[in-house]
Design an enzyme around this catalytic site. Structure first.
Site, mmCIF file in Angstrom:
data_model
loop_
_atom_site.group_PDB
_atom_site.id
_atom_site.type_symbol
_atom_site.label_atom_id
_atom_site.label_comp_id
_atom_site.label_asym_id
_atom_site.label_seq_id
_atom_site.Cartn_x
_atom_site.Cartn_y
_atom_site.Cartn_z
ATOM 1 N N LYS A 10 0.829 -1.211 0.000
ATOM 2 C CA LYS A 10 0.000 0.000 0.000
ATOM 3 C C LYS A 10 0.868 1.268 0.000
ATOM 4 O O LYS A 10 2.097 1.197 0.203
ATOM 5 C CB LYS A 10 -0.922 -0.038 1.214
ATOM 6 N N TYR A 50 -12.591 -2.835 -2.407
ATOM 7 C CA TYR A 50 -13.111 -2.721 -1.042
ATOM 8 C C TYR A 50 -14.641 -2.726 -1.013
ATOM 9 O O TYR A 50 -15.250 -2.052 -0.171
ATOM 10 C CB TYR A 50 -12.573 -1.447 -0.384
ATOM 11 N N ASN A 113 -1.528 0.025 7.429
ATOM 12 C CA ASN A 113 -1.000 -1.275 7.844
ATOM 13 C C ASN A 113 -0.200 -1.949 6.740
ATOM 14 O O ASN A 113 -0.036 -3.159 6.728
ATOM 15 C CB ASN A 113 -2.135 -2.165 8.367
ATOM 16 N N HIS A 116 -2.036 -5.419 1.957
ATOM 17 C CA HIS A 116 -3.302 -6.128 1.902
ATOM 18 C C HIS A 116 -2.996 -7.538 1.426
ATOM 19 O O HIS A 116 -2.142 -7.733 0.561
ATOM 20 C CB HIS A 116 -4.259 -5.464 0.902
ATOM 21 N N GLU A 127 -10.081 -10.623 -6.338
ATOM 22 C CA GLU A 127 -9.201 -9.458 -6.225
ATOM 23 C C GLU A 127 -8.093 -9.482 -7.283
ATOM 24 O O GLU A 127 -7.730 -8.434 -7.824
ATOM 25 C CB GLU A 127 -8.588 -9.413 -4.819
HETATM 26 P P1 CMP Z 1 -7.155 -4.523 4.953
HETATM 27 O O1 CMP Z 1 -7.616 -5.467 6.007
HETATM 28 O O2 CMP Z 1 -6.086 -4.945 4.058
HETATM 29 O O3 CMP Z 1 -8.430 -4.078 4.090
HETATM 30 C C1 CMP Z 1 -9.350 -3.139 4.599
HETATM 31 C C2 CMP Z 1 -8.569 -1.938 5.064
HETATM 32 O O4 CMP Z 1 -9.350 -0.898 5.609
HETATM 33 C C3 CMP Z 1 -7.662 -2.361 6.209
HETATM 34 O O5 CMP Z 1 -6.656 -3.179 5.694
HETATM 35 C C4 CMP Z 1 -7.241 -1.031 6.747
HETATM 36 O O6 CMP Z 1 -6.244 -0.426 5.940
HETATM 37 C C5 CMP Z 1 -8.543 -0.254 6.585
HETATM 38 N N1 CMP Z 1 -9.330 -0.265 7.820
HETATM 39 C C6 CMP Z 1 -9.934 -1.307 8.420
HETATM 40 N N2 CMP Z 1 -10.604 -0.913 9.515
HETATM 41 C C7 CMP Z 1 -10.428 0.418 9.610
HETATM 42 C C8 CMP Z 1 -10.883 1.407 10.523
HETATM 43 N N3 CMP Z 1 -11.673 1.108 11.559
HETATM 44 N N4 CMP Z 1 -10.500 2.692 10.304
HETATM 45 C C9 CMP Z 1 -9.737 2.993 9.235
HETATM 46 N N5 CMP Z 1 -9.274 2.099 8.329
HETATM 47 C C10 CMP Z 1 -9.616 0.832 8.528
#
Ligand code: CMP
Length: 156
Positions: A10, A50, A113, A116, A127
């Site tokens: 990312k 998403y 984070n 993905h 995906e």
């Molecule tokens: P990922 O699980 O790869 O895919 C969904 C993404 O949404 C997740 O990583 C985070 O980057 C983002 N995400 C998930 N939960 C939250 C949240 N509560 N607030 C902001 N971003 C979120």
């Protein structure tokens, strides 16, 4: 069982110059890169990828983040790659992720984070099709398979 999965490095991963470090972990584990591209995520691609989050309160922030800078989309192949890569990545929130996982070692954010990874073989198929045309995925074998797997495991 040999499978494919989709990994996205990312924008924060690229901004922090961690793309090589993180990709190296997947390669060292024994997975093969079968597709890879640097690209910008458009709002349309984000909404497709998403789809399950589009109506959530955090989606506007997520959209801003994922479209802010390029990502590297990677398709990885190998034994049980979907579940193994998820374990290597760790839980969503970096501050909760176990040390030794990618998020546990490099992220303290719930959103930024770094990576993905598809959560199931079905998600991986869906995906991967968003980020790659079929002809952009390369079927090939690395020559180290004799050292990565036993003879019987190769046919599993
Ligand atoms: P990922 O699980 O790869 O895919 C969904 C993404 O949404 C997740 O990583 C985070 O980057 C983002 N995400 C998930 N939960 C939250 C949240 N509560 N607030 C902001 N971003 C979120």
């Amino acid at each position: 069982m040999s499978q494919r999965t989709l990994v996205l490095l990312k924008p924060d991963c690229l901004e922090r110059r961690l793309a090589g470090t993180i990709l190296a972990r997947f390669e060292r584990k024994g997975f093969r890169i079968v597709g890879m591209k640097l690209m910008s995520v458009t709002p349309e691609i984000a909404a497709q990828h998403y789809a399950e989050h589009v109506s959530k309160p955090f989606y506007p922030n997520l959209l801003k983040y994922i479209t802010s800078d390029p990502v590297v989309a990677v398709c990885l192949e190998g034994r049980d790659v979907v579940s193994v890569v998820r374990k290597m990545v760790g839980v969503t929130k970096g501050y909760l992720a176990e040390p030794g996982t990618i998020r546990g070692d490099f992220s303290i954010s719930g959103q930024k984070n770094l990576v993905h990874a598809s959560d199931s073989p079905e998600s991986a198929e869906r995906e991967t099709a968003i980020f790659f045309k079929p002809e952009e995925l390369v079927t090939w074998k690395t020559s180290d398979s004799d050292y990565l797997l036993s003879e019987s495991e190769k046919t599993e």
